[in-house]
Scaffold this motif. Sequence first.
Motif, PDB file in Angstrom:
ATOM      1  N   MET B   1       0.841  -1.193   0.000  1.00 15.48           N
ATOM      2  CA  MET B   1       0.000   0.000   0.000  1.00 15.48           C
ATOM      3  C   MET B   1       0.882   1.251   0.000  1.00 15.48           C
ATOM      4  SD  MET B   1      -2.987   1.063   2.727  1.00 15.48           S
ATOM      5  CE  MET B   1      -4.160  -0.191   2.272  1.00 15.48           C
ATOM      6  N   GLU B   2       0.479   2.237  -0.761  1.00 18.74           N
ATOM      7  CA  GLU B   2       1.238   3.486  -0.829  1.00 18.74           C
ATOM      8  C   GLU B   2       1.148   4.232   0.504  1.00 18.74           C
ATOM      9  OE1 GLU B   2       2.512   5.216  -3.669  1.00 18.74           O
ATOM     10  OE2 GLU B   2       2.146   3.639  -5.117  1.00 18.74           O
ATOM     11  N   ASP B   3       2.178   4.996   0.805  1.00 16.73           N
ATOM     12  CA  ASP B   3       2.155   5.781   2.047  1.00 16.73           C
ATOM     13  C   ASP B   3       0.931   6.687   2.119  1.00 16.73           C
ATOM     14  OD1 ASP B   3       4.438   4.603   2.791  1.00 16.73           O
ATOM     15  OD2 ASP B   3       5.695   6.396   2.750  1.00 16.73           O
ATOM     16  N   GLN B   5      -1.935   6.236   0.988  1.00 21.50           N
ATOM     17  CA  GLN B   5      -3.146   5.473   1.337  1.00 21.50           C
ATOM     18  C   GLN B   5      -3.150   5.132   2.828  1.00 21.50           C
ATOM     19  OE1 GLN B   5      -2.216   2.648  -1.871  1.00 21.50           O
ATOM     20  NE2 GLN B   5      -4.350   2.807  -2.464  1.00 21.50           N
ATOM     21  N   GLU B  20      -1.234  -1.820   8.542  1.00 24.52           N
ATOM     22  CA  GLU B  20      -0.537  -1.545   7.275  1.00 24.52           C
ATOM     23  C   GLU B  20       0.842  -0.942   7.540  1.00 24.52           C
ATOM     24  OE1 GLU B  20      -1.195  -2.335   4.265  1.00 24.52           O
ATOM     25  OE2 GLU B  20      -3.206  -3.143   4.552  1.00 24.52           O
TER      26      GLU B  20
END
Lengths: 308, 186
Positions: B1-3, B5, B20
């Motif tokens: 997951m992107e930061d 997000q 996460e």
Amino acid sequence: MKTERLLNQIGEIDDRYIAEAAPAAKKEAKPRRIRWAAAAACLCLAGIGLFAAIRGGRPSKAEGSFPTTSISYRVELTSDSGGDEQWDPAHVQLITADQGICLPASPKSPDDTGAGEVSLYVPPIEAPTEGSDEMSVEEAEEYAYLDLDSATEEMKEKILEARRTIIFHSRWVADGYSGNIVNVITGEVEPLPTFSELFPGWDLPVYDTSQEHVTQDGLGVNCLYGLELTVVQVADDFLRGAARKPMNRFDADQIITVYPPENGSMNTLDVKAGDSVFISYFGKNCSMSDSVIRAEAIEHTSPFDPEP
Amino acid sequence: MEDSQIIALYWDRSEEAISETAGKYGKYCLAIARNILNNDEDAEECVSDAYLRVWNAIPPMRPNRLQTYLGRIVRNLSLNKREKASAEKRGAGQIPLILDELEECIPNETREDVVTEAILIRDVLDRFLAALPPDARKIFVRRYWYMSSLKEIAEEYRISEGTAAVSLLRTRRKLKSVLEKEGIHL
């Protein structure tokens, strides 16, 4: 007390230096070879060049691997038309979070000089943007969407520069291709938008390796473990090469893939002073057109060697 | 997951944000804490505290880099924990109190002075690091920010421990000279 104070102050250094020196995840050390294998496979099958940029990371003297990077994304590219014999219709490239990738389109004809369209572009996914000399994206947005046809010549240049800035800060695939970025840890898939969806009416960027001269200053100091690569000329026939395999990478602001001119073998480090190698690179301060150059290896004292 | 997000999850007050974060940066944080504390249990506690700090800080914070933001918190918490542990060891809890009491005798250094000097030192350090060759810089930051051992540094950068030590020695000498030139006496 003094040393504690200094230690605390070191804790406040800029983020980019902390990120740059972040420890590599140990369990991800093995797949580094996979990246080479994937890159080599793409090159052998397609017979075209590709280049990728890594910020940081110094190759091992023994293996030519990347101790400070870890693969975290898979970039997939598929030609909607299925491609031809020279074109691998399904490129797969493994990259790190701070790595960008640009894949050129398939060769158009036997006379292809190396200049060509780009099929996929992904800038570094988690790279810092501060410190760049480029036009900022915010500034670029003010000009990029102005009407090119009614602009003065001076303004046209500014608009085109602004468009290039935005194009090279965005992720996209050329029309006629499909592309995905897959997070290899989470499995999350991000389909890439096509160029025309993002930039309707804009021209696709083109490799033009013959028009610009790249000087040594353009690359900065590039150390290849005791060797310094000095650019000697632009190589305009690079992309025609049939199966040039990536041989090594080196540490610099604009990080590159190095290809031995002939018969290079993957995962070996056999460049000697005086050898010529072909390198491709891109980074925050260079344009697509200087991406392919010829370089010459020169003996260089490693910064790790003890002072005489 | 992107930061971005993950940060959005914090803003949404979703507990998934922590899992996460732990999934993406847990090992990174634990490595920093272990280097400082040399104790798995304490390190894990610091990392958990750091997640909680991040949870409490976002929102309103929106860090540019979640990794280094988290890393800084872990580093500070770990250093504090280590300092507390060694203070307790020295004086069974009394020394810190005594030091606090004696601090009243020391001429006042205003909060403003402290902050101004801290900003100055940070600026000098950033400029110093920017001017260093990338390899020397990484080795320096690995040693003095991440507190990695020479062995770890040598393994990761594929150099000998001696080479790492020589690089650090040179960098420390340069830093001393730069700090002196800037008139900074810690």
